[in-house]
Design a protein around this motif. Structure first.
Motif, PDB file in Angstrom:
ATOM      1  N   LEU A 195     -50.917 -25.255  14.046  1.00 17.46           N
ATOM      2  CA  LEU A 195     -51.281 -26.234  13.028  1.00 17.46           C
ATOM      3  C   LEU A 195     -52.570 -26.903  13.483  1.00 17.46           C
ATOM      4  N   ILE A 196     -53.578 -26.856  12.626  1.00 12.74           N
ATOM      5  CA  ILE A 196     -54.842 -27.555  12.890  1.00 12.74           C
ATOM      6  C   ILE A 196     -55.083 -28.492  11.717  1.00 12.74           C
ATOM      7  N   THR A 197     -55.258 -29.768  12.021  1.00 11.74           N
ATOM      8  CA  THR A 197     -55.612 -30.722  10.968  1.00 11.74           C
ATOM      9  C   THR A 197     -57.075 -31.093  11.147  1.00 11.74           C
ATOM     10  N   PHE A 198     -57.771 -31.159  10.024  1.00  8.26           N
ATOM     11  CA  PHE A 198     -59.202 -31.459  10.031  1.00  8.26           C
ATOM     12  C   PHE A 198     -59.390 -32.931   9.715  1.00  8.26           C
ATOM     13  N   ASN A 199     -60.151 -33.617  10.550  1.00  5.27           N
ATOM     14  CA  ASN A 199     -60.475 -35.026  10.334  1.00  5.27           C
ATOM     15  C   ASN A 199     -61.964 -35.116  10.050  1.00  5.27           C
ATOM     16  N   ASP A 200     -62.341 -36.017   9.153  1.00  3.17           N
ATOM     17  CA  ASP A 200     -63.776 -36.219   8.983  1.00  3.17           C
ATOM     18  C   ASP A 200     -64.281 -37.153  10.081  1.00  3.17           C
ATOM     19  N   VAL A 201     -65.592 -37.304  10.160  1.00  2.00           N
ATOM     20  CA  VAL A 201     -66.201 -38.074  11.250  1.00  2.00           C
ATOM     21  C   VAL A 201     -65.732 -39.520  11.233  1.00  2.00           C
TER      22      VAL A 201
END
Length: 125
Positions: free
Chosen positions: A112-118
């Motif tokens: 599981l990879i969750t993407f976060n914005d800056v």
């Protein structure tokens, strides 16, 4: 990005979790790249094909059929068949479950990879 992987082999369970800054590039293919300690992880997704790259090792997966691989480990090359059980990706996360087989199932892997914005990364760290 947040990365979590769980490796199940019989009764043995190992997991890896970390947060890091990574790259998510989307065009005709999706490429996810991240570094953690001495690991460089890259996932390249296009059509039905996925390539999981961990340092020098490359695992080829296909969402529709099993793929035979020769996977490099510290102990040498292993001939393994890889079968994707489930795969889902959107703008917030990627979920992948696959099995590694020789003559039978030797390991199940969940990623599981969750993407976060800056902005979110700044608030978390």
């Amino acid at each position: 990005m947040r990365y979590m992987a769980v490796f199940l082999s019989g009764e043995d369970k190992q997991s890896l979790k970390f947060s890091t800054v990574g790259d998510l590039m989307v065009s005709d293919r999706t490429i996810i790249q991240m570094d953690h300690e001495d690991m460089h992880i890259e996932i390249d997704y296009h059509g039905d094909d996925l390539y999981l790259k961990n340092n020098g090792s490359i695992l080829h997966l296909n969402t529709k059929r099993s793929i035979q691989n020769q996977y490099m480990t510290a102990y040498g090359a292993l001939d393994l068949k890889v079968k994707v059980e489930s795969f889902d990706i959107n703008e917030k996360r990627m979920k992948l479950k696959y099995g590694l087989y020789d003559t039978s199932l030797i390991s199940s892997v969940y990623i599981l990879i969750t993407f976060n914005d800056v902005e979110e990364q700044i608030l978390v760290n």
